[in-house]
Each structure stands twice: as C-alpha cells, then as structure tokens.
Design a protein around this motif. Sequence first.
Motif, short mmCIF file in Angstrom:
data_model
loop_
_atom_site.label_atom_id
_atom_site.label_comp_id
_atom_site.label_asym_id
_atom_site.label_seq_id
_atom_site.Cartn_x
_atom_site.Cartn_y
_atom_site.Cartn_z
N ASP A 208 24.91 -1.64 -0.04
CA ASP A 208 25.58 -2.27 0.69
C ASP A 208 25.69 -1.79 2.03
O ASP A 208 25.98 -1.99 3.18
N TYR B 117 30.98 -8.58 -0.11
CA TYR B 117 29.36 -8.74 -1.02
C TYR B 117 30.07 -8.67 -2.26
O TYR B 117 30.71 -7.98 -2.77
N HIS C 4 22.79 -9.26 -5.18
CA HIS C 4 23.98 -9.95 -4.90
C HIS C 4 24.11 -11.20 -5.75
O HIS C 4 23.27 -12.10 -5.33
N ILE D 263 27.12 -13.19 -0.59
CA ILE D 263 27.45 -12.53 0.54
C ILE D 263 28.14 -13.52 1.37
O ILE D 263 27.39 -14.46 1.68
N ASN E 268 16.82 -5.62 5.94
CA ASN E 268 17.28 -5.92 4.45
C ASN E 268 16.51 -5.24 3.36
O ASN E 268 15.23 -5.75 3.08
#
Length: 389
Positions: free
Chosen positions: A144, A184, A199, A202, A213
């Motif tokens: 992250d 996150y 994840h 988010i 990303n």
Amino acid sequence: MINIGKKMMAEMRRVATFDLPLHGGKAPQWLIIRMKKLGKAITEIIIEEFGPKELLKRLSDPLWFQALSYVLGYDWNSSGTTTVLTGVLREILEPNMGILVAGGKGKRALDTPADITRIGEIFSFSSSRVNELIRASRLAAKVDNALVQDNHSIYHHAMFIAKDGTWAIVQQGMSVELKSARRYHWISEGLKSFVVDPHSGISGSVKLPFILNLASKDSIEAQKISVDLVKEGVKNIRRDLQKISRATLGIRDITLYFSNGGARENISRSISEVNIRILPMKVNWQALEKAYELQPKDYEELISIRGIGPGTLRALALIAELIYDARVCWRDPLRYTFAMGGKDGVPYPVNVKRMEKVAGFLEDIIRDLRIGNSEKVKLLKRLSKLIPR
C-alpha cells in the motif's frame, strides 16, 4: 410519484459513498469510555455466536468497519474513524476473546513486529508462525506504500490476529496535498497473492483519474518483466531509463537510425500515452544491486528486499511498459460508501443514554449466553431479520 421498480430500488440501496477527509484533534474521553463499553458488548456477541474468524471477516469489510464506527458514535466522515476505532478495539479485545491487535497509529505502527511476537507468546504460536505474521504485516504495508501509488502515505497499520493464526489488516494512508485519507483492508482467508488484487476493500473520498497500481492483475506482465530486469543487472536498467528520459525531452536516440526494430532500440508506445510527471527521479541503485545479487524468484520476493521502494518500482514499471510494451494498470482501485452520525453534531449529536442502554442490553445477552438462556439471542436474531439488506 415516480414508480421505481424493485430491481432499480435494490440497485440504489447497494450504491453509496463515504468520505474520509483528514481531521485533526482527539476524540473526547467521555465518548471513548462509552465506545469501549458498547464496542466490547458487540464484539463479544459476535465472537460468542460465530467465533473470532467471523470478527476478522467483518473488520476486513470497509462498509462494516465504517458502520461499526458510526454505531459506536464516532465521526460520520472523518479519517479518525479508523484510528479511534482501532484504538478502541485494541483496548477491548482480550486473549480470552481469541483476538488481539498489533500495531496502531504513527510510532505504534512501527512496533507491530514486537506486538506480533508478544501475541505469539500469548497464543503459543511457533516461531515460524510468528515470522509468517511479521512478513505478512510488512508485505501489506509495502504494497500500500509502494505498489498502490495513489499519493497516500501509510501512517496507521493495525493487524488483528486470531488465536488460530488467521489475521486481518486495517491500515490508512494520508495525502496532505488532497487533504484526504484512504483505508486499506486485508484478510488472510482466501488471500492467494500479496501482489495481485490482494485487498478485501479500499475506501476513501477522492477517486483519482490516474494512479499507478502495480498490485493489479492488469500489471502482472509488468511485474514479471521487472523481475527479469533486476536479474539482468543494473547496467541495463540504467540504459533503459536513460532512453526513456531522452524520449521525454524530445531527444532522438541515435540507435533508432540503425536498428531493425529490436525491443531495446524502440520505445514501443507513444510517450504521450503515459503521464510522464510520474517519471521516477529517485531510484535506489544500491537496493537494485542487492536485488541482482539475491536474484529474486518472483515479484513478491523482489518487493520484500529492503530499499526497493516506490520510485524504484515505478522505474521498473515504466521500462516494462514503454520499452517492452507490457500492460500496466493506471486505474484507481478505490471503492466507497456513505453513512451518517457524529460526535460533532452532524447531522445530529451522539445520544449518550441510547448508547448506554444498548450496551447494557447487549451485556445482558452475553451473560445469558454464558448461563444457557438463549431467548434474548433469538430475539436479537429476529430483530436483525427486519433490517433491509
């Protein structure tokens, strides 16, 4: 009156937003005391009825986490919903409940490995299990901070660890420039990779039109090429970055006049297709030298190397995309929701008496559970069925 179909109404109920603007200050002590009382009653009932893993699953859901904060009376749209709620949970979760919390906000986040070691002793984890948890904590923070490059720096990291070794992570980043925060969420159950869509959710307030990303499935090709580049050595990486730099300045590489279209001699796609303001200015060459010596077997192992940070990973990704035509994800993975409530009176003040009454009712249910009286639990379940989902 407009007639709206049931299907459309159902879709409308599913779609919403919530904000996480940066707010300073501290939650008042009178509220913290009541948050702890009500929070403990709620979490104890969940654990009594469904077990510690169910609480982990719920904490890993951004919507449920946000809703719990609202139920406990905290801000309706503040970055403090994360830090204060996590602090409350850290205080109320105990070894006999089967879940403990490592880490927290600021300096406390840096103590996460020591906290994990302490929790490992309480739950009698093996040394290998403790090391796995520490590694998971570090990888989540690295992803992250360095792979999801959304201009939000992590300042809060909390790991919820169950007695069976499963875990959930809730961490938050801030952007001073945007005056916003992002949260996150992670969970170990079902996690297949730390570097490919890891994840569970988010949440935040500002969905950006353009971010890098590298933790997306759409960046897998760039991940593989990045590992290959590191294994080939620093010399080639320097050469490729210089090629991209010259192209952004409009300087034509002399090798283009003599090449037959080889990958290294051609920028494979137009520079104008990429936002060049993210061109890395700081690359950790020492870390890349170390990575070359270690010869990482995959991207997860590469990002685990100390010193391989956002700028270095961005450089490798740009080489992969601009020179080797690898696909890279530039879409913001943010998802969001919205709800209301708040200590600051927006849209209405906290009802202290109601909080205490609900907490007392839930505490009675917990006592009844432990002595075998399930009537109140059945009542609670019947009430929950009346709530639209």
